[in-house]
Design a protein around this motif. Structure first.
Motif, PDB file in Angstrom:
ATOM      1  N   SER A 261      -6.815  11.776   0.111  1.00  0.00           N
ATOM      2  CA  SER A 261      -5.766  10.758   0.008  1.00  0.00           C
ATOM      3  C   SER A 261      -6.256   9.411   0.540  1.00  0.00           C
ATOM      4  N   SER A 262      -6.989   9.437   1.633  1.00  0.00           N
ATOM      5  CA  SER A 262      -7.520   8.184   2.184  1.00  0.00           C
ATOM      6  C   SER A 262      -8.516   7.550   1.229  1.00  0.00           C
TER       7      SER A 262
ATOM      8  N   THR B  28       0.829  -1.203   0.000  1.00  0.00           N
ATOM      9  CA  THR B  28       0.000   0.000   0.000  1.00  0.00           C
ATOM     10  C   THR B  28       0.865   1.256   0.000  1.00  0.00           C
ATOM     11  N   TRP B  29       1.957   1.206   0.742  1.00  0.00           N
ATOM     12  CA  TRP B  29       2.822   2.367   0.920  1.00  0.00           C
ATOM     13  C   TRP B  29       4.135   2.167   0.176  1.00  0.00           C
TER      14      TRP B  29
ATOM     15  N   ILE C  83     -11.823   6.537   7.252  1.00  0.00           N
ATOM     16  CA  ILE C  83     -10.985   7.706   7.534  1.00  0.00           C
ATOM     17  C   ILE C  83     -11.330   8.843   6.574  1.00  0.00           C
ATOM     18  N   SER C  84     -11.523   8.497   5.296  1.00  0.00           N
ATOM     19  CA  SER C  84     -11.853   9.506   4.290  1.00  0.00           C
ATOM     20  C   SER C  84     -13.160  10.220   4.621  1.00  0.00           C
TER      21      SER C  84
ATOM     22  N   LEU D 128      -6.478   5.783  -1.435  1.00  0.00           N
ATOM     23  CA  LEU D 128      -5.899   4.527  -0.937  1.00  0.00           C
ATOM     24  C   LEU D 128      -6.976   3.455  -0.791  1.00  0.00           C
ATOM     25  N   ALA D 129      -8.184   3.858  -0.383  1.00  0.00           N
ATOM     26  CA  ALA D 129      -9.281   2.883  -0.279  1.00  0.00           C
ATOM     27  C   ALA D 129      -9.587   2.269  -1.629  1.00  0.00           C
TER      28      ALA D 129
ATOM     29  N   GLU E  29      -9.062  -3.640   4.476  1.00  0.00           N
ATOM     30  CA  GLU E  29      -8.177  -2.481   4.458  1.00  0.00           C
ATOM     31  C   GLU E  29      -8.852  -1.301   3.744  1.00  0.00           C
ATOM     32  N   ALA E  30      -9.561  -1.602   2.670  1.00  0.00           N
ATOM     33  CA  ALA E  30     -10.269  -0.549   1.943  1.00  0.00           C
ATOM     34  C   ALA E  30     -11.329   0.099   2.824  1.00  0.00           C
TER      35      ALA E  30
ATOM     36  N   SER F 232      -8.499  13.534   3.727  1.00  0.00           N
ATOM     37  CA  SER F 232      -9.731  12.889   3.278  1.00  0.00           C
ATOM     38  C   SER F 232      -9.603  12.368   1.852  1.00  0.00           C
TER      39      SER F 232
ATOM     40  N   TYR G 280      -9.665   2.668   5.238  1.00  0.00           N
ATOM     41  CA  TYR G 280      -9.315   3.923   4.568  1.00  0.00           C
ATOM     42  C   TYR G 280     -10.558   4.710   4.182  1.00  0.00           C
TER      43      TYR G 280
END
Length: 619
Positions: free
Chosen positions: A573-574, A237-238, A596-597, A577-578, A589-590, A571, A593
């Motif tokens: 960026s999350s 992911t990163w 968080i978004s 990533l989702a 994991e999605a 928001s 994220y």
């Protein structure tokens, strides 16, 4: 493709008639707001923020983006989001919260016109001319060339075309006609249509890749089977430490260089800010632009993961080879017909970019070069038809320079890095001129002229057979790091850009402290009109001494604006990533994220409304 080209032409021409009808019916506005120049270059200042935002996103998605971003995606994998999130998320949110409304409230026509208010004396004429020419020659013309080169990198393999002139003959005539007739309104209207074409084509490609590999989970499994040793990096992911192309240090460089200074100076985005119908629309323009751009980049880059299943060797490809990945992706996953739709989307991306550059480039050359060099020319008077026709002719000049770039460049990411370095070296003074009253003409001159020289002095320059190595190139460790591969060299170039920015910052701050500020009367006039944030205490006090009843702008906006921008960037960026991890079937994991978004998005919305209310109260 023919249908797309005809639709673009029809929309561009129709927008001109729409403008004339709106101007003739909107008699409540002053005549100066309904003149031909305002209509042609700023769409009568009546554009909604969402339309300008989508238009700006389409402009940012040049035709070079397909080859460049997909080329990066195959050598980076799932963390490809960290190639564009650091460059755009925080930068565009800062521009939205701290600058957009203030720029629109100035009532200027172009970005360089700002200096007629900020600096005093006849030297502002030089500042405007230099700023305009710098934007056109160092920023706009190279990106026009990069877009045309990107289109050729796809059209060449698709049609077996070697000569770039064939590609240009397909794209340029239609584009010139609708920009020539429709002006800025034609640019925005066609950009919205072009965005829909790009998104539709990318959705089609993403669906084809997932269908081929049995869905998101099947795609991840296929990558693991095809690349057992590298799959952990590809599906991370990163960004991975030590990655040869996009390690964390390079990500940080991409975060700093494009973000610092963002919003303090404007060119293409300024045309959209000034044409918005309200201050809130101007701020929303940047928000919509960020959302639209991220949606298009997600749909463009994620399908490239499917290419690694059949071509794992691409993971080690150098720029000249990996930039062919997008053409390979279209060829392998799309049948005839759908492939044509994808080519229409490619045309959409290049036409949106070039049309925007031509529209704003011609406007600033008229307003900030021709009028400054020939101030007595009656045919250049504001609102005159001569100004519009001069702008149209200057479009041809800008386009000619862009075509010259097309014939003298091969690597797309190389163009992007050089432009980022040249811009980044000057960028810190853009925030300084808005947030520090002491910044003066000599500060600006040190950054704008000295910054690019610092960048070249650090990294060197090659012109034909002549090569200047540069300070960093003379260091053995630096030379060894750049010599590992072409990809490693480009990563070091970004670090060079960050170093050039730091050196230039120190230089112009020192110059500021040893020279006199601008005349206090100039600073007071600017402060009353622009109401800048930051360190303006002495000027603020001078204004209050003149008129104790004057309502000075309230403090705390700078901190509030940065905080709001950070929540918006997190928001967005999350959310990216989702969507990224969902594409390879990592649903839990999605979900994290995505949560968080949403949470940060709710906070951002409240902070945004509060910030806009404060800015409106100061106006």
């Amino acid at each position: 493709m023919a249908v797309y080209l005809l639709a673009s032409l029809a929309l561009g021409i129709a927008s001109s008639g729409w403008l004339r009808r709106k101007s003739s019916n909107n008699l409540s506005q002053p005549q100066t707001d309904r003149d031909s120049e305002e209509d042609y270059f700023l769409a009568g200042r009546r554009m909604p923020g969402w339309a300008n935002g989508i238009s700006y996103a389409a402009t940012a998605l040049n035709a070079d983006v397909g080859p460049t971003y997909c080329g990066f995606a195959v050598v980076v994998g799932l963390p490809i989001a960290f190639f564009y999130l650091p460059r755009f998320a925080l930068a565009w949110m800062i521009a939205a919260m701290l600058f957009a409304a203030r720029w629109r409230q100035l009532g200027v026509r172009t970005g360089p016109e700002f200096y007629a208010l900020r600096f005093g004396g006849a030297r502002t004429r030089f500042v405007r001319v230099y700023s305009s020419l710098f934007a056109v020659l160092v920023n706009m013309a190279p990106w026009i060339g990069a877009g045309l080169l990107g289109v050729h990198k796809i059209f060449g393999p698709a049609f077996g075309v070697e000569d770039k002139a064939v590609t240009l003959s397909i794209v340029l005539p239609v584009l010139l006609v609708y920009v020539w007739i429709g002006g800025f309104a034609g640019v925005v209207v066609t950009d919205v249509m072009q965005t829909l074409v790009i998104i539709g084509s990318s959705l089609m490609l993403a669906a084809a890749v997932l269908w081929e590999h049995g869905g998101p989970g099947g795609l991840a499994e296929a990558i693991t089977t095809s690349m057992p040793e590298q799959s952990a990096e590809v599906l991370s992911t990163w960004p991975v430490w030590g990655h040869r192309v996009l390690g964390p240090l390079v990500v940080m460089a991409w975060l700093v260089v494009p973000t610092v200074g963002r919003g303090g100076s404007v060119d293409l985005e300024g045309q959209r800010l000034f044409s918005c119908r309200s201050d809130r629309d101007a701020a929303l323009m940047n928000v919509w632009a960020m959302i639209g751009l991220f949606v298009m980049l997600l749909l463009l880059t994620l399908p490239a993961l499917g290419l690694l299943v059949n071509h794992p060797e691409l993971y080690q490809a150098e720029p000249s080879e990996r930039e062919k990945a997008y053409a390979m992706l279209l060829d392998e996953y799309l049948p005839a017909g759908l492939f044509g739709v994808a080519l229409a989307a490619l045309l959409a991306s290049v036409m949106s970019t070039i049309s925007s550059h031509l529209s704003y480039g011609s406007q600033t050359l008229v307003n900030d070069v021709a009028r400054q060099v020939i101030p007595t020319a009656s045919w250049l008077a504001p609102g005159s038809a001569g100004a519009v026709w001069t702008g149209r002719l200057l479009m041809l000049v800008i386009l000619g320079v862009g075509v010259a770039v097309t014939y003298n460049a091969e690597s797309l990411i190389g163009i992007a890095i050089v432009l980022a370095g040249m811009y980044g070296a000057t960028a810190t003074v853009y925030w300084g001129q808005w947030w520090w009253w002491r910044v003066n003409f000599w500060s600006w001159l040190t950054a704008m002229v000295g910054g690019p020289l610092v960048y070249v002095a650090l990294g060197g320059l090659t012109i034909g057979p002549i090569e200047f190595i540069g300070i960093l190139g003379a260091l053995p460790a630096w030379a060894a790091a750049r010599g590992g591969s072409e990809s490693a060299a480009q990563g070091m170039d970004m670090l060079q850009a960050a170093l050039g920015m730091a050196v230039t910052l120190v230089a112009w701050v020192v110059v500021t402290l040893v020279t006199r500020p601008e005349p206090i009367e100039v600073l007071k006039a600017f402060y009353r009109r622009a109401q800048p944030m930051g360190a303006w205490g002495p000027v603020r006090q001078a204004c209050l001494n003149d008129d104790p009843a004057w309502q000075a702008p309230r403090g705390g906006l700078l901190v509030q604006g940065f905080a709001t921008a950070a929540f918006g960037a997190i928001s967005a960026s999350s959310g990216v990533l989702a969507a990224s991890v969902a594409f390879v079937g990592r649903w839990s994991e999605a979900a994290i994220y995505a949560a968080i978004s949403v949470a940060f998005g709710v906070i951002f919305t409240r902070l945004f409304n509060r910030m806009m209310n404060r800015l409106d109260a100061d106006a």
